[in-house]
Design a protein around this motif. Structure first.
Motif, mmCIF file in Angstrom:
data_model
loop_
_atom_site.group_PDB
_atom_site.id
_atom_site.type_symbol
_atom_site.label_atom_id
_atom_site.label_comp_id
_atom_site.label_asym_id
_atom_site.label_seq_id
_atom_site.Cartn_x
_atom_site.Cartn_y
_atom_site.Cartn_z
ATOM 1 N N ILE A 1 -40.377 0.989 7.062
ATOM 2 C CA ILE A 1 -40.681 0.251 8.287
ATOM 3 C C ILE A 1 -42.108 -0.294 8.234
ATOM 4 O O ILE A 1 -42.380 -1.413 8.686
ATOM 5 N N ARG B 1 -40.166 -3.601 11.948
ATOM 6 C CA ARG B 1 -41.005 -2.962 12.971
ATOM 7 C C ARG B 1 -40.800 -3.626 14.326
ATOM 8 O O ARG B 1 -40.662 -2.955 15.349
ATOM 9 N N LEU C 1 -37.355 -2.659 15.764
ATOM 10 C CA LEU C 1 -37.319 -1.287 16.277
ATOM 11 C C LEU C 1 -38.123 -1.179 17.572
ATOM 12 O O LEU C 1 -37.686 -0.526 18.533
ATOM 13 N N ALA C 2 -39.277 -1.829 17.622
ATOM 14 C CA ALA C 2 -40.085 -1.802 18.846
ATOM 15 C C ALA C 2 -39.332 -2.449 20.008
ATOM 16 O O ALA C 2 -39.375 -1.957 21.147
ATOM 17 N N LEU D 1 -41.868 4.974 14.760
ATOM 18 C CA LEU D 1 -42.573 3.694 14.777
ATOM 19 C C LEU D 1 -44.087 3.907 14.701
ATOM 20 O O LEU D 1 -44.792 3.184 13.981
ATOM 21 N N HIS E 1 -46.696 2.603 11.797
ATOM 22 C CA HIS E 1 -47.934 1.853 12.057
ATOM 23 C C HIS E 1 -49.129 2.532 11.384
ATOM 24 O O HIS E 1 -50.043 1.852 10.898
#
Length: 220
Positions: A126, A133, A136-137, A213, A217
């Motif tokens: 991811i 990303r 998924l966010a 997530l 990051h």
């Protein structure tokens, strides 16, 4: 466990199940059995491949419930777009009773995203893929908004409801009962303990997706 080269056990009025090659993908779901049927059809004089999922509910589904299934699917598609495969709900008779089947394109699953056992492999994947990303966010944000505004809990109880294919596309593939209504736990005098478990598990898995997530990051 899948059963290869099988036939759907039920008599379905809109399908020739006696002639339809099918593989049982899952009979562990709370709401339905999941079958895969692949082959080809002749269209405009040419053979075209067909690879679809057929979902058969465990109990008869009256017309008013089919309308709810359609409405919830449209809500998902409007919010999540291509994350949700297009699904057709067909009113029909199953073993002589009025019901419904759901048909959707087969998604070749690679990873179950909501399974914490896949975190070590998924987090760096991811992190390397901004499109994934963002998807998924967006999924997490939509699920949180439904809960915050409407007390709707998106069903993540089925651990393979949210999957990743080999092209790193995110898919939410549930079709039946995609929302739990959390307010029922307070409204009903004797709420179903199973419902409470499914809601709690879905919320915990959404929290895990947030964690996944955030970890991705951190690796950027």
């Amino acid at each position: 466990m899948a059963r290869e080269d099988d036939r759907i056990d039920n008599r379905i009025a809109c399908l020739r199940t006696d002639r339809l090659p099918a593989t049982l993908v899952s009979d562990a779901g709370y709401h339905c059995e999941v079958w895969r049927s692949s082959g080809s059809v002749r269209r405009a004089g040419e053979r075209q491949p067909v690879d679809r999922i057929i979902k058969i509910p465990r109990t008869a589904t009256p017309a008013r419930e089919v309308a709810v299934l359609n409405r919830d699917h449209q809500r998902l598609r409007a919010a999540l777009g291509d994350i949700v495969p297009p699904t057709v709900f067909v009113r029909t008779h199953i073993d002589g009773e009025a019901s419904v089947i759901a048909m959707a394109p087969n998604i070749r699953r690679w990873f179950d995203v909501a399974n914490p056992g896949n975190e070590a492999e998924l987090a760096p994947m991811i992190a390397r893929d901004p499109r994934l990303r963002d998807a998924l966010a967006h999924f997490i944000g939509s699920a949180e908004r439904w809960y915050r505004e409407d007390d709707r809990v998106l069903d993540l109880y089925g651990i393979d409801n949210l999957v990743l294919d080999r092209n790193h596309h995110l898919h939410y593939i549930d079709s039946f009962g995609v929302f739990f209504h959390a307010d029922l736990l307070e409204i009903l005098p004797d709420p179903d303990p199973g419902l409470a478990t499914r809601i709690r598990t879905s919320r915990l898995r959404l929290e895990y997706l947030n964690h996944l997530l955030e970890r991705a990051h951190d690796k950027i």
